[in-house]
Design an enzyme around this catalytic site. Structure first.
Site, short mmCIF file in Angstrom:
data_model
loop_
_atom_site.label_atom_id
_atom_site.label_comp_id
_atom_site.label_asym_id
_atom_site.label_seq_id
_atom_site.Cartn_x
_atom_site.Cartn_y
_atom_site.Cartn_z
N ASP A 13 8.77 4.59 0.43
CA ASP A 13 9.40 5.77 -0.17
C ASP A 13 10.21 6.53 0.87
O ASP A 13 9.71 6.84 1.96
CB ASP A 13 8.34 6.70 -0.78
CG ASP A 13 7.73 6.13 -2.04
OD1 ASP A 13 8.22 5.09 -2.54
OD2 ASP A 13 6.74 6.72 -2.54
N ASP A 243 0.23 7.40 -11.02
CA ASP A 243 -0.40 6.23 -10.38
C ASP A 243 -1.86 6.52 -10.07
O ASP A 243 -2.72 5.65 -10.24
CB ASP A 243 0.34 5.88 -9.08
CG ASP A 243 1.80 5.52 -9.34
OD1 ASP A 243 2.08 5.01 -10.44
OD2 ASP A 243 2.63 5.75 -8.46
N ASN A 267 -8.15 12.30 -14.78
CA ASN A 267 -7.44 13.60 -14.75
C ASN A 267 -7.81 14.38 -13.50
O ASN A 267 -6.95 15.04 -12.90
CB ASN A 267 -7.84 14.45 -15.97
CG ASN A 267 -6.96 14.16 -17.16
OD1 ASN A 267 -5.99 13.42 -17.06
ND2 ASN A 267 -7.30 14.74 -18.29
#
Ligand code: RIB
Length: 299
Positions: A13, A243, A267
């Site tokens: 990234d 992800d 979550n």
């Protein structure tokens, strides 16, 4: 120990932090730049590994500097890398990420990820049968995903598909996966529909799981639409939250937890992950998630 295979992308990234997003043809000055490990496949593998899963990644890297860095990052996280496909004369995948106003824009150049193709999967498919859960995303060729999902379905495996980046999917593909986890924008694209979320959820009970950021996660349990709330956090960087959700969800499913429990667990992990920079930077360890999960369960 629960075992999970991730079939998917591995990227470097390239992240730019900025206060404003440039318009077409405009040049602006950004605030900060950093490079960090990413790729939806690698991110989901790292999220699952940090939560105690026994993880193996099936994906492709170029034989370049980025590829070597991604390989050692996966090794450092305790992920099995023996099946990685090294591609000659092709660069490792990269993602150009703009972080602006607590949100992101991402452009992925697939590079070596395009070689996580049918030819490669034909060679490794039998290996996949030894895993409890197989996770996939869509930064590798769609024909490869269709091919391996059919094979795994015939072999009655549990398949989690995170359909990102989204594109319209064949009905058979959706039918063959065990769980599919689009966000509130992606579900319309993958189902090629304009129907509202509730109608879509009712068509795929206990399978279609729609993530909605801070609004929580929704699914249809066969009787009711269930909303599983998120934890409240101050978001620093939401890159990789989806992800983290997928990786954590797969760990919980592989441990035999219910759908509701698995979503709650995921979550919490995703909530914690956004409190630090970088797709993998904030992904939590097991103790951090269990601490909140156990408190939530006691309520
Ligand atoms: O989901 C976040 C990821 O999307 C980034 O790490 C980037 O590599 C892209 O694949």
């Amino acid at each position: 120990m629960n075992s999970i295979a991730v079939v998917g992308s591995i990227n470097m990234d390239l992240v730019v932090e900025t206060d404003i997003s440039p318009k077409m043809g405009q040049t602006i000055l950004g605030n900060n730049f950093f490079m960090s490990p990413g790729g939806k496949g690698a991110n989901q593998a790292v999220a699952a590994a940090r939560l105690g899963g026994n993880i193996c990644i099936f994906g492709s890297l170029g034989r370049d500097e980025n590829g070597m860095q991604m390989k050692s990052n996966l090794q450092k996280e305790g992920i099995e890398i023996k099946h990685i496909n090294y591609v000659e004369n092709v660069p490792t995948g990269v993602a150009v990420i703009e972080l602006c106003s607590n949100d992101n824009r991402i452009i992925v150049v697939q590079g070596a990820n395009n070689f996580t193709n049918i030819t490669y999967l034909e060679k490794v498919k039998e290996e996949l049968l030894s895993f409890d859960v197989i996770i996939m995303q869509m930064e590798i060729p769609i024909e490869a995903i269709e091919y391996i999902v059919s094979f795994l379905y015939e072999n009655k495996k549990t398949i989690v598909l995170n359909p990102a980046p989204a594109l319209p999917l064949k009905k058979e593909l959706i039918e063959k996966v065990t769980y599919i986890t689009p966000n509130e924008h992606e579900y319309k694209i993958i189902l090629n529909t304009e129907e509202n979320m509730e109608e879509a959820l009712r068509r795929y009970p206990n399978k279609l799981i729609v993530t909605q950021g801070s609004q929580g996660v929704k699914y249809f349990d066969g009787a009711n639409i269930i909303t599983v709330p998120c934890i409240k956090v101050e978001a620093i960087d939401t890159t990789g939250a989806g992800d983290t959700f997928s990786g954590a969800f797969s760990v919980a499913i592989s441990e035999g937890r219910s759908l509701f429990e698995s979503i709650s667990f995921a979550n919490i992990a995703a909530g914690i992950s956004v409190t630090q920079k970088g797709a993998q930077g904030g992904m939590p360890k097991r103790e951090a998630v269990d601490r909140v999960f156990n408190i939530t369960e006691e309520k």
